[in-house]
Design a protein around this motif. Structure first.
Motif, mmCIF file in Angstrom:
data_model
loop_
_atom_site.group_PDB
_atom_site.id
_atom_site.type_symbol
_atom_site.label_atom_id
_atom_site.label_comp_id
_atom_site.label_asym_id
_atom_site.label_seq_id
_atom_site.Cartn_x
_atom_site.Cartn_y
_atom_site.Cartn_z
ATOM 1 N N TYR A 1 -6.248 14.567 -7.439
ATOM 2 C CA TYR A 1 -6.005 13.332 -7.066
ATOM 3 C C TYR A 1 -5.332 13.386 -5.540
ATOM 4 O O TYR A 1 -5.771 12.363 -4.874
ATOM 5 C CB TYR A 1 -5.074 12.441 -7.801
ATOM 6 N N LEU A 2 -4.536 14.210 -5.228
ATOM 7 C CA LEU A 2 -4.064 14.413 -3.902
ATOM 8 C C LEU A 2 -5.221 14.637 -3.134
ATOM 9 O O LEU A 2 -5.416 14.071 -1.923
ATOM 10 C CB LEU A 2 -3.182 15.469 -3.739
ATOM 11 N N ASP A 3 -6.247 15.517 -3.610
ATOM 12 C CA ASP A 3 -7.389 15.772 -2.786
ATOM 13 C C ASP A 3 -8.402 14.685 -2.590
ATOM 14 O O ASP A 3 -8.808 14.509 -1.417
ATOM 15 C CB ASP A 3 -8.438 16.958 -3.290
ATOM 16 N N ILE A 4 -8.688 13.680 -3.424
ATOM 17 C CA ILE A 4 -9.206 12.314 -3.174
ATOM 18 C C ILE A 4 -8.543 11.647 -2.081
ATOM 19 O O ILE A 4 -9.274 11.056 -1.317
ATOM 20 C CB ILE A 4 -9.187 11.522 -4.351
ATOM 21 N N PHE A 5 -7.113 11.601 -2.044
ATOM 22 C CA PHE A 5 -6.533 10.763 -0.998
ATOM 23 C C PHE A 5 -6.795 11.318 0.124
ATOM 24 O O PHE A 5 -6.982 10.595 1.376
ATOM 25 C CB PHE A 5 -4.834 10.788 -1.563
ATOM 26 N N PRO B 1 3.053 10.821 -5.293
ATOM 27 C CA PRO B 1 3.364 11.438 -6.727
ATOM 28 C C PRO B 1 4.218 10.525 -7.592
ATOM 29 O O PRO B 1 4.174 10.603 -8.722
ATOM 30 C CB PRO B 1 4.528 12.427 -6.035
ATOM 31 N N LYS B 2 4.761 9.605 -7.042
ATOM 32 C CA LYS B 2 5.422 8.703 -8.028
ATOM 33 C C LYS B 2 4.413 7.713 -8.770
ATOM 34 O O LYS B 2 4.556 7.586 -9.806
ATOM 35 C CB LYS B 2 6.148 7.535 -7.329
ATOM 36 N N CYS B 3 3.117 7.246 -8.113
ATOM 37 C CA CYS B 3 2.041 6.696 -8.856
ATOM 38 C C CYS B 3 1.406 7.700 -9.842
ATOM 39 O O CYS B 3 1.011 7.353 -10.961
ATOM 40 C CB CYS B 3 1.053 6.380 -7.769
ATOM 41 N N LEU B 4 1.359 9.254 -9.508
ATOM 42 C CA LEU B 4 0.881 9.879 -10.613
ATOM 43 C C LEU B 4 1.498 10.208 -11.748
ATOM 44 O O LEU B 4 1.224 10.546 -12.742
ATOM 45 C CB LEU B 4 0.602 11.355 -9.880
ATOM 46 N N GLY B 5 3.065 10.265 -11.384
ATOM 47 C CA GLY B 5 4.030 10.125 -12.661
ATOM 48 C C GLY B 5 3.722 9.079 -13.575
ATOM 49 O O GLY B 5 3.586 9.123 -14.741
ATOM 50 N N GLU C 1 0.896 -1.149 -0.015
ATOM 51 C CA GLU C 1 0.066 0.175 -0.042
ATOM 52 C C GLU C 1 0.857 1.255 0.036
ATOM 53 O O GLU C 1 2.143 1.349 0.666
ATOM 54 C CB GLU C 1 -1.072 -0.033 1.341
ATOM 55 N N VAL C 2 0.548 2.402 -0.356
ATOM 56 C CA VAL C 2 1.059 3.531 -0.901
ATOM 57 C C VAL C 2 0.961 4.446 0.056
ATOM 58 O O VAL C 2 -0.113 4.762 0.552
ATOM 59 C CB VAL C 2 0.847 4.033 -2.312
ATOM 60 N N THR C 3 2.063 5.082 0.591
ATOM 61 C CA THR C 3 1.879 6.208 1.447
ATOM 62 C C THR C 3 1.585 7.534 0.613
ATOM 63 O O THR C 3 1.825 7.634 -0.436
ATOM 64 C CB THR C 3 3.105 6.515 2.575
#
Length: 357
Positions: A204-208, A181-185, A174-176
């Protein structure tokens, strides 16, 4: 007894009401909060029969140029007690018309297409539309099945690739937020390769941030680099895939097979009972999805309840307004001119009718 519709402004109470009625993750508070930060407004209402909660709906509202005012949209909702669907929809229609005066109320309920509530929509004045927002044709896994039963329902190739990718020199976890940002890249790379549009990173950061534990992200790491990721949203009952992507290296290693199996196992352990793959089309991604089971599901689809005399004009001349819901930020610039260009035609039609009447 006439049902009452009251607004809910308490996050904990709202999410509890969604989960109590086995609602969808796109009805959770955090999803609406995110949309409210990106061009929408949100209204959350509880539908009660006396003191009993019988339904609830998170309405997303998008402003449209005059004379259309707004569109009200209820993604994968409303959620109701079994057998109360028609009553809840009727109460919601009255409330939405009075509170917001939109051109239409659009729903995409989380109901099977052949279920009684879906079959009753047309008779109640709802209009089916091909201008979908969330795709009705999908695959939903039953997470109450054992892992052995889920594996047995897959294609032989999928079982082989799960084992193969699990043996690669990859770490699945699971991603922290720091790793997000690596996933978004990877997502940007995937979008460029496949030719589809995406939001800016802030969305996407807001969703998280807003959904928190209700929106886990899983990734395959090769060393420190993400080579594949899968982003979910989760209510107590239902898992809904949001986004995913792979690098060329991840595709070569078939990282998406072991990664998705990890997500399914994790959600099963969490206690969810439905895992929705979020749409099937006729493309490579859908072919990959369909290998996870021998069936597919058809949900009710997209239905409009006209709430304005202008709805016929809206439905004919403003398809961009509906298409803009998928990526409102990227399409808003096209929607507004389309709506404005329709207004002179509307005025001309009205003048013509008044002269002939």
């Amino acid at each position: 007894m006439t049902l009452s519709v009251v607004q809910c402004t308490d996050e904990s109470r709202w999410d509890a009401s969604v989960n109590a009625l086995f609602g969808h993750p796109q009805q959770l508070w955090g999803w609406g909060q995110t949309k409210a930060s990106h061009g929408w407004s949100v209204d959350r209402v509880l539908v009660q029969d006396g003191g009993e909660l019988v339904g609830s709906a998170q309405l997303l509202l998008r402003k449209l140029p005059l004379p259309f005012r707004a569109l009200a949209y209820c993604p994968r909702g409303p959620q109701t007690l079994p057998g109360r669907e028609a009553e809840v929809l009727a109460a919601l229609e009255v409330y939405t018309r009075r509170a917001h005066r939109p051109v239409a109320l659009c729903i995409e309920p989380d109901w099977e297409a052949d279920a009684a509530p879906a079959r009753a929509l047309a008779a109640a004045g709802w209009r089916s539309t091909e201008s979908t927002i969330l795709i009705g044709r999908t695959l939903i896994l039953d997470l109450t099945l054992s892992e052995d039963e889920l594996l047995a329902a897959m294609s032989k190739k999928h079982r082989q690739y799960i084992r193969k990718s699990g043996r690669e020199d990859l770490q699945y976890q699971e991603v922290t937020r720091a790793e997000l940002p690596k996933c978004l890249g990877v997502y940007r790379e995937t979008a460029d390769r496949a030719g589809f549009g995406i939001h800016e990173d802030r969305y996407y950061l807001d969703i998280f941030d807003n959904l928190g534990s209700a929106s886990p992200v899983y990734a395959a790491f090769q060393g420190d680099e993400v080579v594949a990721f899968l982003w979910l949203s989760v209510s107590e009952n239902t898992v809904f895939e949001l986004y995913g992507g792979m690098t060329a290296a991840g595709e070569h290693l078939r990282a998406n097979y072991a990664l998705k199996w990890l997500a399914i196992q994790s959600m099963k352990e969490r206690g969810a009972v439905r895992y929705d793959f979020n749409g099937l089309l006729n493309d490579g991604v859908s072919k990959f999805k369909m290998g996870w089971a021998k069936h597919e599901n058809q949900l009710a689809g997209t239905w409009d309840k006209p709430l304005s005399p202008l709805y016929p004009v809206y439905s004919r001349a403003m398809p961009l307004a509906r298409d803009g819901i998928r990526f409102a930020q990227s399409t808003a610039a096209r929607v507004k001119p389309a709506l404005k260009s329709a207004i002179p035609r509307l005025k001309s039609t009205i003048r013509g009718r008044s002269q002939t009447g």
